[in-house]
Scaffold this motif. Sequence first.
Motif, PDB file in Angstrom:
ATOM      1  N   ASP A   1       0.836  -1.207   0.000  1.00  0.00           N
ATOM      2  CA  ASP A   1       0.000   0.000   0.000  1.00  0.00           C
ATOM      3  C   ASP A   1       0.867   1.252   0.000  1.00  0.00           C
ATOM      4  O   ASP A   1       0.567   2.232  -0.689  1.00  0.00           O
ATOM      5  CB  ASP A   1      -0.924   0.019   1.216  1.00  0.00           C
ATOM      6  CG  ASP A   1      -2.081  -0.948   1.111  1.00  0.00           C
ATOM      7  OD1 ASP A   1      -2.468  -1.322  -0.014  1.00  0.00           O
ATOM      8  OD2 ASP A   1      -2.614  -1.336   2.169  1.00  0.00           O
ATOM      9  N   ARG A   2       1.953   1.231   0.782  1.00  0.00           N
ATOM     10  CA  ARG A   2       2.828   2.394   0.897  1.00  0.00           C
ATOM     11  C   ARG A   2       3.420   2.771  -0.457  1.00  0.00           C
ATOM     12  O   ARG A   2       3.420   3.945  -0.839  1.00  0.00           O
ATOM     13  CB  ARG A   2       3.948   2.128   1.907  1.00  0.00           C
ATOM     14  CG  ARG A   2       4.877   3.327   2.096  1.00  0.00           C
ATOM     15  CD  ARG A   2       6.007   3.057   3.072  1.00  0.00           C
ATOM     16  NE  ARG A   2       6.646   1.773   2.925  1.00  0.00           N
ATOM     17  CZ  ARG A   2       7.525   1.447   1.966  1.00  0.00           C
ATOM     18  NH1 ARG A   2       7.850   2.340   1.046  1.00  0.00           N
ATOM     19  NH2 ARG A   2       8.065   0.244   1.920  1.00  0.00           N
ATOM     20  N   VAL A   3       3.895   1.789  -1.198  1.00  0.00           N
ATOM     21  CA  VAL A   3       4.491   2.054  -2.510  1.00  0.00           C
ATOM     22  C   VAL A   3       3.475   2.726  -3.429  1.00  0.00           C
ATOM     23  O   VAL A   3       3.783   3.720  -4.100  1.00  0.00           O
ATOM     24  CB  VAL A   3       5.053   0.746  -3.132  1.00  0.00           C
ATOM     25  CG1 VAL A   3       5.427   0.929  -4.590  1.00  0.00           C
ATOM     26  CG2 VAL A   3       6.245   0.255  -2.316  1.00  0.00           C
TER      27      VAL A   3
ATOM     28  N   GLY B  48     -14.726   5.779  -7.807  1.00  0.00           N
ATOM     29  CA  GLY B  48     -13.747   4.987  -7.081  1.00  0.00           C
ATOM     30  C   GLY B  48     -13.054   4.032  -8.034  1.00  0.00           C
ATOM     31  O   GLY B  48     -13.685   3.462  -8.930  1.00  0.00           O
ATOM     32  N   PHE B  49     -11.741   3.885  -7.855  1.00  0.00           N
ATOM     33  CA  PHE B  49     -10.949   3.058  -8.751  1.00  0.00           C
ATOM     34  C   PHE B  49     -10.074   2.118  -7.940  1.00  0.00           C
ATOM     35  O   PHE B  49      -9.309   2.554  -7.083  1.00  0.00           O
ATOM     36  CB  PHE B  49     -10.079   3.934  -9.658  1.00  0.00           C
ATOM     37  CG  PHE B  49     -10.897   4.848 -10.533  1.00  0.00           C
ATOM     38  CD1 PHE B  49     -11.263   4.461 -11.810  1.00  0.00           C
ATOM     39  CD2 PHE B  49     -11.337   6.081 -10.061  1.00  0.00           C
ATOM     40  CE1 PHE B  49     -12.028   5.292 -12.614  1.00  0.00           C
ATOM     41  CE2 PHE B  49     -12.107   6.914 -10.854  1.00  0.00           C
ATOM     42  CZ  PHE B  49     -12.461   6.515 -12.131  1.00  0.00           C
ATOM     43  N   ALA B  50     -10.195   0.830  -8.191  1.00  0.00           N
ATOM     44  CA  ALA B  50      -9.376  -0.173  -7.510  1.00  0.00           C
ATOM     45  C   ALA B  50      -7.943  -0.070  -8.020  1.00  0.00           C
ATOM     46  O   ALA B  50      -7.723   0.106  -9.218  1.00  0.00           O
ATOM     47  CB  ALA B  50      -9.931  -1.569  -7.771  1.00  0.00           C
ATOM     48  N   LEU B  51      -6.998  -0.180  -7.089  1.00  0.00           N
ATOM     49  CA  LEU B  51      -5.580  -0.139  -7.443  1.00  0.00           C
ATOM     50  C   LEU B  51      -4.885  -1.380  -6.888  1.00  0.00           C
ATOM     51  O   LEU B  51      -4.945  -1.638  -5.687  1.00  0.00           O
ATOM     52  CB  LEU B  51      -4.901   1.091  -6.843  1.00  0.00           C
ATOM     53  CG  LEU B  51      -5.346   2.464  -7.323  1.00  0.00           C
ATOM     54  CD1 LEU B  51      -4.708   3.548  -6.471  1.00  0.00           C
ATOM     55  CD2 LEU B  51      -4.959   2.654  -8.778  1.00  0.00           C
ATOM     56  N   THR B  52      -4.247  -2.111  -7.762  1.00  0.00           N
ATOM     57  CA  THR B  52      -3.439  -3.247  -7.313  1.00  0.00           C
ATOM     58  C   THR B  52      -1.968  -2.981  -7.575  1.00  0.00           C
ATOM     59  O   THR B  52      -1.101  -3.625  -6.995  1.00  0.00           O
ATOM     60  CB  THR B  52      -3.849  -4.561  -8.008  1.00  0.00           C
ATOM     61  OG1 THR B  52      -3.715  -4.392  -9.414  1.00  0.00           O
ATOM     62  CG2 THR B  52      -5.274  -4.945  -7.648  1.00  0.00           C
ATOM     63  N   GLU B  53      -1.705  -2.011  -8.460  1.00  0.00           N
ATOM     64  CA  GLU B  53      -0.342  -1.630  -8.807  1.00  0.00           C
ATOM     65  C   GLU B  53      -0.411  -0.266  -9.475  1.00  0.00           C
ATOM     66  O   GLU B  53      -1.373   0.041 -10.186  1.00  0.00           O
ATOM     67  CB  GLU B  53       0.240  -2.661  -9.780  1.00  0.00           C
ATOM     68  CG  GLU B  53       1.648  -2.406 -10.204  1.00  0.00           C
ATOM     69  CD  GLU B  53       2.161  -3.440 -11.197  1.00  0.00           C
ATOM     70  OE1 GLU B  53       3.348  -3.366 -11.521  1.00  0.00           O
ATOM     71  OE2 GLU B  53       1.374  -4.299 -11.657  1.00  0.00           O
TER      72      GLU B  53
END
Length: 150
Positions: A58-60, A127-132
Amino acid sequence: MAGTKDSGYEGFTAEERAAMKEHAKEQKKAARRASAAEKAAEAERDVLDKIAAMPESDRVMAERVHAVVTAAAPELAPKTWYGMPAYALDGKVVCFFQSAEKFKARYATLGFSDLAKLDDGPMWATGFALTEVTDEVEARIADLVKRAVG
């Protein structure tokens, strides 16, 4: 008895209660700050501290989102909002980063408030999902943030 049927509502989750407590602390802390410059500097430090405390994945992403948002829309002021990094215009949150860990979700979220000027017909995403956060995702975030502040 009529109207006493169990609705199944069990109240707020522990994560939701914690977020509300964080929001109350944020409001008290902001009220104690003296000058506008001090408020802005401390608010950004608070955001960076929240990001630094996140689990690595999450931090990155949060670090990259922070860099993109502040570069794409320098008029947005970083601040914490319910314990999350957020970006405000005239004190009102326009967008925020919600770590996956915050509510034990499977992905982080880049969210926009109703103040964001993302309107697109009768329905649009907020809202937008973020995995990378790749270079392509950074470009998309920059575009969304620029549109959001209009």
